[in-house]
Design a protein around this motif. Structure first.
Motif, PDB file in Angstrom:
ATOM      1  N   ALA A 165       5.172  -4.065  41.633  1.00  0.00           N
ATOM      2  CA  ALA A 165       4.401  -4.239  40.395  1.00  0.00           C
ATOM      3  C   ALA A 165       2.909  -4.395  40.685  1.00  0.00           C
ATOM      4  CB  ALA A 165       4.916  -5.453  39.624  1.00  0.00           C
ATOM      5  N   VAL A 166       2.574  -4.928  41.834  1.00  0.00           N
ATOM      6  CA  VAL A 166       1.167  -5.107  42.198  1.00  0.00           C
ATOM      7  C   VAL A 166       0.588  -3.839  42.813  1.00  0.00           C
ATOM      8  CG1 VAL A 166      -0.392  -6.355  43.751  1.00  0.00           C
ATOM      9  CG2 VAL A 166       1.348  -7.609  42.480  1.00  0.00           C
ATOM     10  N   LEU A 167       1.291  -3.264  43.764  1.00  0.00           N
ATOM     11  CA  LEU A 167       0.730  -2.155  44.549  1.00  0.00           C
ATOM     12  C   LEU A 167       0.841  -0.781  43.899  1.00  0.00           C
ATOM     13  CD1 LEU A 167       1.874  -3.046  48.175  1.00  0.00           C
ATOM     14  CD2 LEU A 167      -0.324  -3.500  47.069  1.00  0.00           C
ATOM     15  N   HIS A 168       1.868  -0.551  43.117  1.00  0.00           N
ATOM     16  CA  HIS A 168       2.133   0.806  42.638  1.00  0.00           C
ATOM     17  C   HIS A 168       1.802   1.021  41.164  1.00  0.00           C
ATOM     18  CE1 HIS A 168       3.828   1.696  46.496  1.00  0.00           C
ATOM     19  NE2 HIS A 168       4.698   0.722  46.382  1.00  0.00           N
ATOM     20  N   THR A 169       0.945   0.180  40.608  1.00  0.00           N
ATOM     21  CA  THR A 169       0.566   0.366  39.206  1.00  0.00           C
ATOM     22  C   THR A 169      -0.854   0.899  39.057  1.00  0.00           C
ATOM     23  OG1 THR A 169      -0.091  -1.954  39.023  1.00  0.00           O
ATOM     24  CG2 THR A 169       2.173  -1.400  38.370  1.00  0.00           C
ATOM     25  N   SER A 170      -1.495   1.198  40.151  1.00  0.00           N
ATOM     26  CA  SER A 170      -2.816   1.838  40.146  1.00  0.00           C
ATOM     27  C   SER A 170      -3.823   1.142  39.244  1.00  0.00           C
ATOM     28  CB  SER A 170      -2.683   3.313  39.746  1.00  0.00           C
ATOM     29  OG  SER A 170      -1.750   3.969  40.558  1.00  0.00           O
ATOM     30  N   GLY A 171      -3.759  -0.177  39.196  1.00  0.00           N
ATOM     31  CA  GLY A 171      -4.707  -0.924  38.373  1.00  0.00           C
ATOM     32  C   GLY A 171      -4.444  -0.827  36.879  1.00  0.00           C
ATOM     33  N   GLN A 172      -3.375  -0.140  36.460  1.00  0.00           N
ATOM     34  CA  GLN A 172      -3.083   0.022  35.037  1.00  0.00           C
ATOM     35  C   GLN A 172      -2.283  -1.137  34.460  1.00  0.00           C
ATOM     36  OE1 GLN A 172      -1.284   3.810  34.294  1.00  0.00           O
ATOM     37  NE2 GLN A 172      -3.128   4.943  34.798  1.00  0.00           N
ATOM     38  N   SER A 173      -1.903  -2.076  35.285  1.00  0.00           N
ATOM     39  CA  SER A 173      -1.154  -3.228  34.809  1.00  0.00           C
ATOM     40  C   SER A 173      -1.843  -4.488  35.330  1.00  0.00           C
ATOM     41  CB  SER A 173       0.307  -3.155  35.297  1.00  0.00           C
ATOM     42  OG  SER A 173       1.065  -4.191  34.730  1.00  0.00           O
ATOM     43  N   PRO A 174      -2.682  -5.127  34.516  1.00  0.00           N
ATOM     44  CA  PRO A 174      -3.425  -6.301  34.998  1.00  0.00           C
ATOM     45  C   PRO A 174      -2.530  -7.503  35.276  1.00  0.00           C
ATOM     46  CG  PRO A 174      -3.843  -5.934  32.670  1.00  0.00           C
ATOM     47  CD  PRO A 174      -3.034  -4.764  33.149  1.00  0.00           C
ATOM     48  N   THR A 175      -1.330  -7.505  34.696  1.00  0.00           N
ATOM     49  CA  THR A 175      -0.374  -8.581  34.937  1.00  0.00           C
ATOM     50  C   THR A 175       1.016  -7.980  35.119  1.00  0.00           C
ATOM     51  OG1 THR A 175       0.148  -8.881  32.589  1.00  0.00           O
ATOM     52  CG2 THR A 175      -1.660 -10.226  33.500  1.00  0.00           C
ATOM     53  N   PHE A 176       1.927  -8.798  35.619  1.00  0.00           N
ATOM     54  CA  PHE A 176       3.349  -8.455  35.617  1.00  0.00           C
ATOM     55  C   PHE A 176       4.118  -9.706  35.227  1.00  0.00           C
ATOM     56  CE2 PHE A 176       2.641  -9.935  39.927  1.00  0.00           C
ATOM     57  CZ  PHE A 176       3.801 -10.629  40.273  1.00  0.00           C
ATOM     58  N   THR A 177       5.300  -9.496  34.692  1.00  0.00           N
ATOM     59  CA  THR A 177       6.122 -10.600  34.211  1.00  0.00           C
ATOM     60  C   THR A 177       7.457 -10.604  34.944  1.00  0.00           C
ATOM     61  OG1 THR A 177       5.077 -10.512  32.042  1.00  0.00           O
ATOM     62  CG2 THR A 177       7.222 -11.604  32.163  1.00  0.00           C
ATOM     63  N   VAL A 178       7.865 -11.784  35.349  1.00  0.00           N
ATOM     64  CA  VAL A 178       9.174 -11.962  35.976  1.00  0.00           C
ATOM     65  C   VAL A 178      10.043 -12.739  34.991  1.00  0.00           C
ATOM     66  CG1 VAL A 178      10.448 -12.922  37.933  1.00  0.00           C
ATOM     67  CG2 VAL A 178       8.109 -12.052  38.262  1.00  0.00           C
ATOM     68  N   GLU A 179      11.171 -12.150  34.656  1.00  0.00           N
ATOM     69  CA  GLU A 179      12.121 -12.796  33.749  1.00  0.00           C
ATOM     70  C   GLU A 179      13.404 -13.066  34.526  1.00  0.00           C
ATOM     71  OE1 GLU A 179      14.636 -11.832  29.678  1.00  0.00           O
ATOM     72  OE2 GLU A 179      12.887 -10.624  30.163  1.00  0.00           O
ATOM     73  N   VAL A 180      13.916 -14.274  34.395  1.00  0.00           N
ATOM     74  CA  VAL A 180      15.150 -14.661  35.066  1.00  0.00           C
ATOM     75  C   VAL A 180      16.093 -15.194  34.000  1.00  0.00           C
ATOM     76  CG1 VAL A 180      16.172 -16.049  36.914  1.00  0.00           C
ATOM     77  CG2 VAL A 180      13.774 -15.330  37.081  1.00  0.00           C
ATOM     78  N   ARG A 181      17.320 -14.692  34.027  1.00  0.00           N
ATOM     79  CA  ARG A 181      18.305 -15.100  33.019  1.00  0.00           C
ATOM     80  C   ARG A 181      19.662 -15.270  33.688  1.00  0.00           C
ATOM     81  NH1 ARG A 181      17.492 -11.010  29.794  1.00  0.00           N
ATOM     82  NH2 ARG A 181      19.318  -9.817  30.354  1.00  0.00           N
TER      83      ARG A 181
END
Length: 142
Positions: free
Chosen positions: A55-71
């Protein structure tokens, strides 16, 4: 049956957030009864690290954040999803590129299948995607 247990954290798309995501999920699962020395904890630790790294390396700067959901559903199924807003879905990189990177999804798939689980990707409303892993949960719910 127990109600689902859920938790979510949104982090900046920064390499330091990979460690934060991993620690967050491991602490959460420990609180839900998974011993830190359990082999499943090792698998989850590596899976979350790889998903967050992607999510950090392969989004080419197009995703300023990522979300982790655990259920944890009914004390039987553990679902972990990592969402980013980049439209490209995970794919296997050519062998030449894999010399230095590109094996993350292979590792995730292997660990997930080895644990008796599954992996799938779902689109988000904003054009991104969530990479989900599902693992059986063999720990009594507290």
């Amino acid at each position: 049956m127990a109600d689902p247990q859920e938790a979510t954290v949104t982090l900046p798309s920064d390499p330091a957030s990979v460690t934060t995501a991993r620690r967050y999920v491991c602490a959460l699962l420990q609180g839900w009864g998974l011993p830190p020395d359990d082999p499943a904890a090792d698998s989850v630790r590596l899976i979350v690290s790889e998903l967050a790294t992607n999510a950090v390396l392969h989004t080419s700067g197009q995703s300023p954040t990522f979300t982790v959901e655990v259920r944890l559903e009914h004390g039987e199924q553990l679902h972990i999803g990592v969402t980013d807003s980049h439209p490209r879905w995970p794919r296997r990189l050519p062998a030449a590129v894999q010399q230095d990177n590109g094996r993350g999804m292979v590792i995730i798939r292997h660990l997930t299948v080895e644990s008796g689980g599954g992996l799938h990707v779902t689109p988000t409303e904003d054009g991104g995607k969530t990479v989900w892993i599902m693992l059986p949960w063999a720990v009594p719910v507290p």
